[in-house]
Design an enzyme around this catalytic site. Structure first.
Site, PDB file in Angstrom:
ATOM      1  N   CYS A   2       0.852  -1.182   0.000  1.00 32.05           N
ATOM      2  CA  CYS A   2       0.000   0.000   0.000  1.00 32.05           C
ATOM      3  C   CYS A   2       0.891   1.236   0.000  1.00 32.05           C
ATOM      4  O   CYS A   2       2.105   1.128   0.155  1.00 32.05           O
ATOM      5  CB  CYS A   2      -0.855   0.055   1.258  1.00 32.05           C
ATOM      6  SG  CYS A   2      -1.928  -1.370   1.446  1.00 32.05           S
ATOM      7  N   GLY A  28      -0.857   0.650  -4.965  1.00 34.27           N
ATOM      8  CA  GLY A  28      -2.158   0.070  -4.663  1.00 34.27           C
ATOM      9  C   GLY A  28      -3.227   0.654  -5.549  1.00 34.27           C
ATOM     10  O   GLY A  28      -3.333   1.873  -5.664  1.00 34.27           O
ATOM     11  N   ASN A 103       0.971   1.017   5.918  1.00 37.49           N
ATOM     12  CA  ASN A 103       1.506   0.163   4.868  1.00 37.49           C
ATOM     13  C   ASN A 103       2.294  -0.951   5.551  1.00 37.49           C
ATOM     14  O   ASN A 103       3.202  -0.678   6.323  1.00 37.49           O
ATOM     15  CB  ASN A 103       2.421   1.000   3.969  1.00 37.49           C
ATOM     16  CG  ASN A 103       3.171   0.160   2.946  1.00 37.49           C
ATOM     17  OD1 ASN A 103       4.235   0.552   2.492  1.00 37.49           O
ATOM     18  ND2 ASN A 103       2.657  -0.990   2.570  1.00 37.49           N
ATOM     19  N   GLY A 104       1.927  -2.204   5.263  1.00 36.58           N
ATOM     20  CA  GLY A 104       2.628  -3.334   5.875  1.00 36.58           C
ATOM     21  C   GLY A 104       1.639  -4.399   6.300  1.00 36.58           C
ATOM     22  O   GLY A 104       0.459  -4.317   5.962  1.00 36.58           O
ATOM     23  N   TYR A 252      11.488  -4.427  -7.260  1.00 41.17           N
ATOM     24  CA  TYR A 252      10.273  -4.322  -8.047  1.00 41.17           C
ATOM     25  C   TYR A 252       9.317  -3.216  -7.618  1.00 41.17           C
ATOM     26  O   TYR A 252       8.807  -2.472  -8.456  1.00 41.17           O
ATOM     27  CB  TYR A 252       9.519  -5.660  -7.985  1.00 41.17           C
ATOM     28  CG  TYR A 252       8.109  -5.568  -8.505  1.00 41.17           C
ATOM     29  CD1 TYR A 252       7.858  -5.421  -9.862  1.00 41.17           C
ATOM     30  CD2 TYR A 252       7.011  -5.586  -7.645  1.00 41.17           C
ATOM     31  CE1 TYR A 252       6.561  -5.303 -10.344  1.00 41.17           C
ATOM     32  CE2 TYR A 252       5.724  -5.476  -8.121  1.00 41.17           C
ATOM     33  CZ  TYR A 252       5.504  -5.336  -9.468  1.00 41.17           C
ATOM     34  OH  TYR A 252       4.234  -5.205  -9.940  1.00 41.17           O
TER      35      TYR A 252
HETATM   36  P1  AMP Z   1       4.327 -13.931 -12.325  1.00 42.92           P
HETATM   37  O1  AMP Z   1       3.727 -13.566 -13.626  1.00 42.92           O
HETATM   38  O2  AMP Z   1       3.332 -14.481 -11.340  1.00 42.92           O
HETATM   39  O3  AMP Z   1       5.546 -14.795 -12.451  1.00 42.92           O
HETATM   40  O4  AMP Z   1       4.778 -12.578 -11.625  1.00 42.92           O
HETATM   41  C1  AMP Z   1       5.935 -11.929 -12.009  1.00 42.92           C
HETATM   42  C2  AMP Z   1       5.610 -10.583 -12.579  1.00 42.92           C
HETATM   43  O5  AMP Z   1       4.746  -9.841 -11.708  1.00 42.92           O
HETATM   44  C3  AMP Z   1       6.885  -9.787 -12.735  1.00 42.92           C
HETATM   45  O6  AMP Z   1       6.924  -9.321 -14.051  1.00 42.92           O
HETATM   46  C4  AMP Z   1       6.769  -8.651 -11.727  1.00 42.92           C
HETATM   47  O7  AMP Z   1       6.990  -7.432 -12.406  1.00 42.92           O
HETATM   48  C5  AMP Z   1       5.369  -8.698 -11.170  1.00 42.92           C
HETATM   49  N1  AMP Z   1       5.339  -8.878  -9.710  1.00 42.92           N
HETATM   50  C6  AMP Z   1       6.182  -9.587  -8.959  1.00 42.92           C
HETATM   51  N2  AMP Z   1       5.809  -9.550  -7.655  1.00 42.92           N
HETATM   52  C7  AMP Z   1       4.711  -8.802  -7.579  1.00 42.92           C
HETATM   53  C8  AMP Z   1       3.845  -8.397  -6.518  1.00 42.92           C
HETATM   54  N3  AMP Z   1       4.027  -8.773  -5.278  1.00 42.92           N
HETATM   55  N4  AMP Z   1       2.800  -7.624  -6.830  1.00 42.92           N
HETATM   56  C9  AMP Z   1       2.568  -7.254  -8.087  1.00 42.92           C
HETATM   57  N5  AMP Z   1       3.335  -7.605  -9.133  1.00 42.92           N
HETATM   58  C10 AMP Z   1       4.398  -8.375  -8.895  1.00 42.92           C
END
Ligand code: AMP
Length: 457
Positions: A2, A28, A103-104, A252
């Site tokens: 968040c 978010g 946030n957390g 990320y």
């Molecule tokens: P996936 O498609 O499930 O392998 O997720 C990996 C992709 O989602 C990567 O391209 C990241 O940019 C993004 N991503 C990774 N972790 C998160 C997260 N916790 N929340 C939202 N997006 C994420």
């Protein structure tokens, strides 16, 4: 995950908070909310949806006052409902009113809630920020504690990650968990307005360019008398000697133009890219293509190290949002398909290094490799800016259940084959540690399962 914001001492507090929340929209997109005090009444407005949709000019015009706290929500604990959206407000007609946004994630939510319920405290939601608020209010009412004491008591009992803003009718408080897991920075405008935000990009958008961290276990009070910084000894409240910032914020989650944990986020990402490139001395390719937007600087670090062109060959539709957050696999598949296109007549016969920040469930990367193959790329080598995600996060990143993490289901050769890539490499934890100045000050639990706090089941 968040984003929070707090503003003190400005007649346009709601408007400034909305601008800050908009800058933090990437943290978010499910719901957002704001509480504003005019010194007498705290008004609350929260809805499902994006900041620009929820906080129209008309809504902002009704939110009069000089203190505001705001929140953008990406649900981790508690369902995605307006009920669970933040801030939470506790209002009494003649007594004090309190509002809080955080946030957390709290990791001993169940037992803490039971403890408070046994004392007659009621809950309106199953959101852990409400627990923080109820705990603080309970300490104030029940034990006659000052707000600062109440927050300190909360820090002793409630475990987890929280970067929080708390307001009463005439003051703004900001405080942070003893492990200092989530980002939180504050600053002052020339006219004396104080602003605190999850990310410095929100402060920069509001014209502030120098930021201070809220100290671990610290409490900062802002009222008409000025700013009081209470530095508590974090070692009284945590099991580790050092703080544990979330490394995934750098990999990320945060915006690349943010600065926190004493690092520029984009520089950490460039360093990650260079580490990945250093593993590839013998690899001959034509182009480096990042998966936009989160991997752009990792791709740049890779390309710079190898002296290769960084090619923006993938185009992202920015209106799709973060596909990862979608509620079901079908939606996630669909949104990845709608999210990325390749440049026409660009990849034919090209050998490509495709850079992404992470592989979690494995939804995204295979689909993108397929797009590049269909566009004629002759080789696609996947390079990932994080180690394999093998463990759930309980501290605010919505990592899914371990059984759906692809790294727990398939080996690296199997993932390479399933995604039809020519090769796949991740950065190692050791290499990632070398990308930040203070590697011992980070949590890597999603990669190594070493949680800094005991997590209640
Ligand atoms: P996936 O498609 O499930 O392998 O997720 C990996 C992709 O989602 C990567 O391209 C990241 O940019 C993004 N991503 C990774 N972790 C998160 C997260 N916790 N929340 C939202 N997006 C994420």
């Amino acid at each position: 995950m968040c984003g929070i914001i707090g503003v003190f001492g400005n007649p346009n507090a709601a408007k400034l908070a909305a601008i800050g929340m908009f800058a933090e929209q990437h943290r978010g997109q499910e719901s957002c909310g704001m509480a504003v005090s005019d010194g007498h009444v705290i008004r609350l407005h929260k809805r499902m949806g994006l900041v620009k949709e929820v906080f129209t000019e008309q809504v902002l015009a009704r939110l009069q006052g000089s203190i505001a706290i705001g929140h953008v929500r990406y649900p981790t604990t508690g369902s995605a409902t307006e009920f669970n959206s933040q801030p939470h407000l506790l209002e009494t007609l003649f007594g004090p009113s309190h509002a809080l946004a955080s946030n957390g994630d709290v990791v001993n939510y169940k037992s803490m809630r039971q403890k408070l319920e046994a004392q007659g405290v009621f809950f309106n939601s199953d959101n852990d920020a409400e627990l923080l608020l109820r705990y603080i209010a309970w300490q104030i009412y029940q034990n006659g504690s000052s707000i600062t004491e109440a927050i300190r008591m909360m820090m002793k009992d409630v475990k987890g990650a929280y970067s929080a803003v708390f307001m009463v009718r005439d003051a703004l408080y900001m405080f942070r968990d003893p492990l200092n897991m989530r980002p939180m920075v504050w600053s002052r405008m020339e006219d004396g307005t104080t602003v605190v935000a999850s990310e410095s990009c929100a402060l920069t958008t509001l014209g502030m360019h120098e930021f201070k961290e809220v100290p671990a276990a610290g409490i900062i009070r802002v009222n008409k008398q000025g700013i009081t910084i209470v530095e508590n000894d974090p070692n009284l409240y945590r099991p580790t000697k050092e703080v544990r910032h979330c490394i995934f914020e750098h990999v990320y989650f945060s915006r690349p133009d943010s600065h926190h944990f004493d690092e520029n986020v984009y520089e950490v990402r460039q360093a990650i890219g260079a580490k990945l490139a250093a593993q590839d001395e013998g690899l001959e390719v034509d182009l480096v293509v990042p998966v936009p937007d989160s991997s752009n600087f990792i791709g740049q670090g890779y390309a710079n190290y190898k002296g290769l062109p960084l090619a923006l060959g993938l185009i992202r539709n920015h209106y799709v949002g973060r596909s990862f957050i979608k509620p079901s696999q079908r939606y996630r598949d669909e949104s990845v398909r709608q999210k990325y296109n390749v440049l026409p007549n660009f990849f034919k016969g090209k050998k490509v290094v495709l850079v992404d920040d992470s592989i979690v469930r494995g939804t995204t990367i295979g689909k993108i490799v397929k797009l590049l193959r269909e566009a004629g790329a002759s080789e696609v080598h996947l390079r990932i800016g994080s180690p394999q995600v093998k463990h759930s996060c309980y501290f605010g990143i919505d990592t899914p259940d371990e059984s759906v993490l692809v790294a727990n289901r398939l080996s690296i050769p199997e993932i390479t084959e399933a995604s039809s890539a020519d090769s796949l490499k991740h950065i190692s934890i050791e290499e990632l540690r070398e990308c930040v100045r203070l590697p011992d000050h980070y949590c890597y639990a999603c990669f190594d399962g070493q949680y800094p706090l005991e997590v209640e089941s």
